[in-house]
Design an enzyme around this catalytic site. Sequence first.
Site, short mmCIF file in Angstrom:
data_model
loop_
_atom_site.label_atom_id
_atom_site.label_comp_id
_atom_site.label_asym_id
_atom_site.label_seq_id
_atom_site.Cartn_x
_atom_site.Cartn_y
_atom_site.Cartn_z
N SER A 97 0.83 -1.21 0.00
CA SER A 97 0.00 0.00 0.00
C SER A 97 0.86 1.26 0.00
CB SER A 97 -0.91 0.01 1.23
OG SER A 97 -1.72 -1.13 1.27
N1 SAH Z 1 -0.64 -5.16 3.94
C1 SAH Z 1 0.15 -5.46 2.75
C2 SAH Z 1 -0.55 -5.10 1.46
C3 SAH Z 1 -1.61 -6.05 1.19
S1 SAH Z 1 -2.17 -6.28 -0.45
C4 SAH Z 1 1.50 -4.81 2.81
O1 SAH Z 1 1.79 -4.08 3.76
O2 SAH Z 1 2.30 -5.08 1.92
C5 SAH Z 1 -3.53 -7.34 0.00
C6 SAH Z 1 -3.13 -8.73 0.38
O3 SAH Z 1 -4.31 -9.40 0.81
C7 SAH Z 1 -2.57 -9.53 -0.78
O4 SAH Z 1 -1.32 -10.04 -0.45
C8 SAH Z 1 -3.60 -10.65 -0.97
O5 SAH Z 1 -3.04 -11.88 -1.38
C9 SAH Z 1 -4.22 -10.74 0.41
N2 SAH Z 1 -5.55 -11.36 0.45
C10 SAH Z 1 -6.56 -11.23 -0.44
N3 SAH Z 1 -7.62 -11.94 -0.03
C11 SAH Z 1 -7.29 -12.53 1.14
C12 SAH Z 1 -7.96 -13.40 2.05
N4 SAH Z 1 -9.21 -13.83 1.86
N5 SAH Z 1 -7.30 -13.80 3.15
C13 SAH Z 1 -6.04 -13.40 3.40
N6 SAH Z 1 -5.34 -12.59 2.57
C14 SAH Z 1 -5.96 -12.15 1.45
#
Ligand code: SAH
Length: 243
Positions: A97
């Site tokens: 993000s």
């Molecule tokens: N917080 C992260 C950015 C996240 S991007 C950082 O600091 O880099 C969103 C993430 O959520 C992705 O890696 C994606 O694979 C994950 N995601 C999507 N759906 C999900 C689910 N149902 N359970 C767990 N993770 C999930």
Amino acid sequence: MVRLFSSFFRRTADPGIRAAELGAPEPAAGGGERQACPFAAQRERMVREQILQRGIRDPRVLEAMRKVPRHLFVPPELQDRAYRDCPLPIGYGQTISQPYIVAFMTEAARLTPESVVLEIGTGSGYQAAILAELARQVYSLERLSPLAARAQQTLAALGYRNVEVRQGDGYQGWPEHAPYDAILVTAAPPTLPMLLLDQLAVGGRLVVPVGESQGSQSLLILHKTPEGVVQKGAFPVQFVPMV
Ligand code: SAH
């Protein structure tokens, strides 16, 4: 109103971060050492121009944003862009993000040094590291096992002992360690996941981007009180979908 972008990059290249690149410890902030690390100056500027200027005031959040080496959470060839005012691809179609949104969500969670926090969507592990600076214990769930493994490796190499990363489905939460003082969701579910609200302690905050398409998501800040759930805010955002 400032529009928050979590992700306008959605690419699939996965260059990865190798352990060797994490080997050299970041010099401590302040003093002459600071000048030796070009990233420290970039990070300070990021905090000043992107975070402070947009109204983030919690000193603990600002300190964490000044401290965590964001460039070690992005692929090596993107390190020189790590402190820019935007999200970046981290592989598997996911993104780290934008710095401001990490700070905004963290401030909204109102953490104390005693807080136990659940993060959904570990991604690069950067948000988890920021949370780990502020809370007693962080649990973070990631759907994609290669991302979970890499984030765990990055966090361990940086010495974070109070973060546990697990591959799993965020919709189920992590009931073993509930209730949580705060839950941050960093991917967007189409509707509010009620199971997560169940795993939130009374007095706790759930910060979650909710919405079907990337064009119509709102970042909700929900406060669970003895009388019920109170919505503290809703801000337009763009996150990758929660799958
Ligand atoms: N917080 C992260 C950015 C996240 S991007 C950082 O600091 O880099 C969103 C993430 O959520 C992705 O890696 C994606 O694979 C994950 N995601 C999507 N759906 C999900 C689910 N149902 N359970 C767990 N993770 C999930």
